[in-house]
Design an enzyme around this catalytic site. Structure first.
Site, PDB file in Angstrom:
ATOM      1  N   LYS A  81      15.981  50.346 -57.347  1.00 26.66           N
ATOM      2  CA  LYS A  81      14.562  50.473 -56.990  1.00 26.66           C
ATOM      3  C   LYS A  81      13.760  50.693 -58.268  1.00 26.66           C
ATOM      4  O   LYS A  81      14.354  50.961 -59.325  1.00 26.66           O
ATOM      5  CB  LYS A  81      14.342  51.596 -55.980  1.00 26.66           C
ATOM      6  CG  LYS A  81      14.630  52.993 -56.512  1.00 26.66           C
ATOM      7  CD  LYS A  81      14.226  53.996 -55.457  1.00 26.66           C
ATOM      8  CE  LYS A  81      14.381  55.410 -55.947  1.00 26.66           C
ATOM      9  NZ  LYS A  81      13.949  56.388 -54.982  1.00 26.66           N
ATOM     10  N   LEU A 103       9.376  51.143 -44.027  1.00 27.09           N
ATOM     11  CA  LEU A 103       9.248  49.949 -43.189  1.00 27.09           C
ATOM     12  C   LEU A 103       8.937  48.743 -44.069  1.00 27.09           C
ATOM     13  O   LEU A 103       8.193  47.860 -43.674  1.00 27.09           O
ATOM     14  CB  LEU A 103       8.151  50.148 -42.131  1.00 27.09           C
ATOM     15  CG  LEU A 103       8.512  51.062 -40.959  1.00 27.09           C
ATOM     16  CD1 LEU A 103       7.347  51.187 -39.986  1.00 27.09           C
ATOM     17  CD2 LEU A 103       9.752  50.557 -40.216  1.00 27.09           C
ATOM     18  N   ASP A 108      27.363  70.936 -68.179  1.00 28.42           N
ATOM     19  CA  ASP A 108      28.074  69.709 -67.801  1.00 28.42           C
ATOM     20  C   ASP A 108      29.350  69.625 -68.623  1.00 28.42           C
ATOM     21  O   ASP A 108      29.415  70.121 -69.745  1.00 28.42           O
ATOM     22  CB  ASP A 108      27.206  68.464 -68.052  1.00 28.42           C
ATOM     23  CG  ASP A 108      27.581  67.315 -67.140  1.00 28.42           C
ATOM     24  OD1 ASP A 108      26.841  67.054 -66.170  1.00 28.42           O
ATOM     25  OD2 ASP A 108      28.643  66.687 -67.382  1.00 28.42           O
ATOM     26  N   CYS A 161      22.865  57.043 -53.008  1.00 27.94           N
ATOM     27  CA  CYS A 161      22.979  57.919 -51.835  1.00 27.94           C
ATOM     28  C   CYS A 161      23.243  57.200 -50.522  1.00 27.94           C
ATOM     29  O   CYS A 161      24.242  57.475 -49.858  1.00 27.94           O
ATOM     30  CB  CYS A 161      21.720  58.781 -51.715  1.00 27.94           C
ATOM     31  SG  CYS A 161      21.575  59.950 -53.074  1.00 27.94           S
ATOM     32  N   LYS A 191      26.852  55.561 -49.779  1.00 30.31           N
ATOM     33  CA  LYS A 191      27.981  56.492 -49.672  1.00 30.31           C
ATOM     34  C   LYS A 191      27.760  57.528 -48.564  1.00 30.31           C
ATOM     35  O   LYS A 191      28.704  57.932 -47.885  1.00 30.31           O
ATOM     36  CB  LYS A 191      28.250  57.174 -51.024  1.00 30.31           C
ATOM     37  CG  LYS A 191      27.310  58.302 -51.368  1.00 30.31           C
ATOM     38  CD  LYS A 191      27.765  59.071 -52.601  1.00 30.31           C
ATOM     39  CE  LYS A 191      26.758  60.134 -53.015  1.00 30.31           C
ATOM     40  NZ  LYS A 191      26.581  61.219 -52.070  1.00 30.31           N
ATOM     41  N   THR A 197      29.393  63.398 -55.644  1.00 24.10           N
ATOM     42  CA  THR A 197      30.284  63.278 -54.479  1.00 24.10           C
ATOM     43  C   THR A 197      30.332  61.801 -54.081  1.00 24.10           C
ATOM     44  O   THR A 197      29.837  61.418 -53.022  1.00 24.10           O
ATOM     45  CB  THR A 197      29.782  64.130 -53.293  1.00 24.10           C
ATOM     46  OG1 THR A 197      28.378  63.848 -53.074  1.00 24.10           O
ATOM     47  CG2 THR A 197      29.952  65.601 -53.533  1.00 24.10           C
TER      48      THR A 197
HETATM   49  P1  NAD Z   1      25.489  62.293 -61.309  1.00 21.23           P
HETATM   50  O1  NAD Z   1      26.745  61.511 -61.290  1.00 21.23           O
HETATM   51  O2  NAD Z   1      24.249  61.734 -61.932  1.00 21.23           O
HETATM   52  O3  NAD Z   1      25.756  63.718 -61.999  1.00 21.23           O
HETATM   53  C1  NAD Z   1      26.876  64.512 -61.773  1.00 21.23           C
HETATM   54  C2  NAD Z   1      27.166  65.285 -63.051  1.00 21.23           C
HETATM   55  O4  NAD Z   1      28.184  66.262 -62.774  1.00 21.23           O
HETATM   56  C3  NAD Z   1      27.708  64.413 -64.187  1.00 21.23           C
HETATM   57  O5  NAD Z   1      26.900  64.585 -65.339  1.00 21.23           O
HETATM   58  C4  NAD Z   1      29.131  64.941 -64.421  1.00 21.23           C
HETATM   59  O6  NAD Z   1      29.536  64.879 -65.768  1.00 21.23           O
HETATM   60  C5  NAD Z   1      28.982  66.373 -63.943  1.00 21.23           C
HETATM   61  N1  NAD Z   1      30.258  67.033 -63.605  1.00 21.23           N
HETATM   62  C6  NAD Z   1      31.288  66.543 -62.871  1.00 21.23           C
HETATM   63  N2  NAD Z   1      32.288  67.458 -62.802  1.00 21.23           N
HETATM   64  C7  NAD Z   1      31.868  68.554 -63.477  1.00 21.23           C
HETATM   65  C8  NAD Z   1      32.438  69.827 -63.772  1.00 21.23           C
HETATM   66  N3  NAD Z   1      33.676  70.143 -63.339  1.00 21.23           N
HETATM   67  N4  NAD Z   1      31.725  70.706 -64.486  1.00 21.23           N
HETATM   68  C9  NAD Z   1      30.491  70.375 -64.951  1.00 21.23           C
HETATM   69  N5  NAD Z   1      29.896  69.202 -64.725  1.00 21.23           N
HETATM   70  C10 NAD Z   1      30.575  68.292 -64.003  1.00 21.23           C
HETATM   71  O7  NAD Z   1      25.210  62.664 -59.786  1.00 21.23           O
HETATM   72  P2  NAD Z   1      23.774  62.878 -59.070  1.00 21.23           P
HETATM   73  O8  NAD Z   1      23.157  61.565 -58.769  1.00 21.23           O
HETATM   74  O9  NAD Z   1      23.010  63.918 -59.805  1.00 21.23           O
HETATM   75  O10 NAD Z   1      24.266  63.472 -57.675  1.00 21.23           O
HETATM   76  C11 NAD Z   1      24.800  64.786 -57.577  1.00 21.23           C
HETATM   77  C12 NAD Z   1      24.864  65.147 -56.099  1.00 21.23           C
HETATM   78  O11 NAD Z   1      23.548  65.203 -55.537  1.00 21.23           O
HETATM   79  C13 NAD Z   1      25.631  64.141 -55.234  1.00 21.23           C
HETATM   80  O12 NAD Z   1      26.315  64.818 -54.228  1.00 21.23           O
HETATM   81  C14 NAD Z   1      24.530  63.288 -54.641  1.00 21.23           C
HETATM   82  O13 NAD Z   1      24.900  62.712 -53.406  1.00 21.23           O
HETATM   83  C15 NAD Z   1      23.425  64.311 -54.421  1.00 21.23           C
HETATM   84  N6  NAD Z   1      22.065  63.762 -54.407  1.00 21.23           N
HETATM   85  C16 NAD Z   1      21.709  62.795 -55.307  1.00 21.23           C
HETATM   86  C17 NAD Z   1      20.409  62.302 -55.296  1.00 21.23           C
HETATM   87  C18 NAD Z   1      19.983  61.225 -56.259  1.00 21.23           C
HETATM   88  O14 NAD Z   1      18.895  60.663 -56.067  1.00 21.23           O
HETATM   89  N7  NAD Z   1      20.751  60.908 -57.294  1.00 21.23           N
HETATM   90  C19 NAD Z   1      19.470  62.822 -54.395  1.00 21.23           C
HETATM   91  C20 NAD Z   1      19.857  63.823 -53.518  1.00 21.23           C
HETATM   92  C21 NAD Z   1      21.171  64.286 -53.536  1.00 21.23           C
END
Ligand code: NAD
Length: 439
Positions: A324, A253, A30, A263, A266, A86
């Site tokens: 939640k 439901l 990260d 999620c 967005k 994203t």
């Molecule tokens: P998050 O914001 O918790 O984590 C993203 C991480 O990426 C952060 O720690 C950030 O510092 C790091 N990051 C950003 N740019 C970087 C770089 N250039 N190099 C290294 N690290 C970098 O996000 P999340 O909730 O884990 O979601 C990540 C993706 O997964 C999104 O697209 C989201 O839609 C998808 N997703 C999330 C969930 C969920 O429940 N949170 C479930 C399924 C899918």
């Protein structure tokens, strides 16, 4: 086989840890220095049941490491996962792909030998092809394949969801990449998890189609709850009555104050943007987005009207702030819309959440944050349940009476059992159910 996870958030940390539990050598990377420093000391940046122990176990076994060194870990990897955020782009609702494209460039400049690049982040249709272009342009000699492997884990149940998913979706275009992905998911294949191989674009769309469908289902039952209130029916029985039909299914439901989280809001918006771009009708999802935004405001109105004519300066206690239970994630939590609406009416708010208080403090102003249920409800005119944590489900009239001044309970998650509150003197107002009047 060395796996590098780029992005150590909810998805990257859970997926990376679970792959290490499968026996692979994983480095979670990260750009956030504090996060990595803390993880090296076993300090977990998010609340996710079971994660702390699993991280420690795999770190101790030297299968799981943490690093800020993006370059080195890309060069050493056989598989690089992209798990960066994203979020919705400010102003227009498109998925903001700047983090994804930033790491794509880093990947391009540091690849060594054949590498499979996998997007776990939720990305719009066509992003995988864009990543391919970025890498080819920056490093024409690079040997790589791009794969889409959307993640379906739910916060609060993320480890179980990763270890025993309903299915795994993989969009890939070469046999070589398919072989590599099949190897890392072999433990799931062995427990007969369906693994669906598709092309890149289809896999990308499956993720959005799934999340939007669930958002529709939640909104549908919320509208049924509204109708139940009008006609005097009970939405729980309606849910059960339709959910037992296998074509419908009983999940998602449960009525409430509207969906939130990192999620659904967005992803529904991004899906609409994609459909609009291609001139495809997506009115069902558009309507759901509008209805859900309005629902949160309607819930604020429901609270205000429950307080009666003299709502101003009343003191209400709110239990549950996270979007939640079993998570500290406050992203798009309904309370972020509901609480400011109450404050506009001079209603005094105290609040308690078992794990999300630190995150909530960053996002909410003029709220008195309390350390326990008792402190929160002390001397309050009304209690509002906004997140259905288990510890709120067991609240009894006797316990509430000891601390509360008033007798109004507004349970927007239907977490309380109305039978326990009959003839208790409390006025219990739930969602899609007849109110229990105070007698
Ligand atoms: P998050 O914001 O918790 O984590 C993203 C991480 O990426 C952060 O720690 C950030 O510092 C790091 N990051 C950003 N740019 C970087 C770089 N250039 N190099 C290294 N690290 C970098 O996000 P999340 O909730 O884990 O979601 C990540 C993706 O997964 C999104 O697209 C989201 O839609 C998808 N997703 C999330 C969930 C969920 O429940 N949170 C479930 C399924 C899918």
């Amino acid at each position: 086989m060395k796996i590098t996870m780029l992005g150590t958030g909810y998805v990257g940390l859970v997926s990376g840890t679970c792959f290490s539990e499968f026996g692979f050598d994983v480095c979670c990377v990260d750009k956030d220095k504090d996060k990595i420093t803390n993880l090296k000391k076993n300090i977990i940046p998010i609340y996710e049941p079971g994660l702390e122990n699993l991280v420690k176990k795999n770190k101790d076994a030297n299968r799981l490491t943490f690093s800020n060194d993006v370059k080195k870990n890309i060069a050493e990897a056989d598989i690089v996962f992209i798990a960066v955020g994203t979020p919705a782009r400010r102003g227009d609702g498109h998925a903001d792909l700047s983090y994804v494209y930033e790491v794509a460039k880093e990947i391009a400049n540091n690849l060594m030998g054949y590498t499979v690049i996998v997007t776990k982040s939720t990305v719009p249709v066509g992003t995988g092809n864009e990543i391919k272009k970025i890498i080819k342009k920056a490093n024409p000699k690079a040997k790589f394949d791009v794969v889409s492997n959307p993640e379906f884990l739910r916060e609060g149940n993320a480890i179980e969801d990763f270890m025993r998913p309903d299915r795994v979706v993989v969009g890939c275009e070469t046999e070589k990449a398919k072989e590599v992905i099949s190897k890392i998911y072999k433990p799931l294949f062995l427990i007969e998890t369906p693994i669906l191989f598709t092309d890149l674009k289809t896999a990308e769309l499956i993720k959005y189609a799934g999340n939007a469908f669930l958002a529709v289902k939640i909104s549908y039952i919320n509208q049924m709850a509204d109708l139940c209130e009008k006609v005097g029916a009970d939405v729980h029985d309606v849910s059960r009555g339709i959910g037992l039909d296998k074509r419908i299914g009983s999940k998602f439901l449960h009525p409430g104050p509207g969906y939130g989280g990192s999620c659904f809001p967005k992803d529904t918006q991004a899906l609409v943007k994609t459909a609009n771009h291609y001139g495809s009708n997506i009115s069902i999802v558009e309507n759901v987005i509008n209805y859900n935004s309005q629902r949160k405001l309607d819930m604020a109105e429901k609270i205000i009207s429950a307080l009666g004519k003299n709502y101003s300066n009343k003191k209400i206690s709110i239990l549950g702030l996270a979007f939640k239970p079993e998570t500290d994630d406050m992203r798009e939590s309904p309370c972020l819309d509901i609480i400011p609406k109450l404050q506009e009416k001079n209603i005094q708010i105290s609040a308690f959440d078992p794990v999300a208080m630190d995150e909530a403090k960053k996002l909410l102003q003029n709220v008195q944050f309390k350390e326990s249920i008792e402190e929160c409800i002390n001397n309050s005119d009304a209690l509002v349940i906004l997140t259905e944590w288990n510890e709120f489900r067991s609240l009894s009239p006797e316990r509430l009476k000891k601390h509360m001044k008033g007798n109004i309970l507004i349970d927007l998650r239907n977490a309380l059992n109305p039978d326990s509150f009959r003839e208790s003197g409390f006025n219990l107002i739930q969602v899609g159910r007849p109110n229990l009047p105070s007698q």
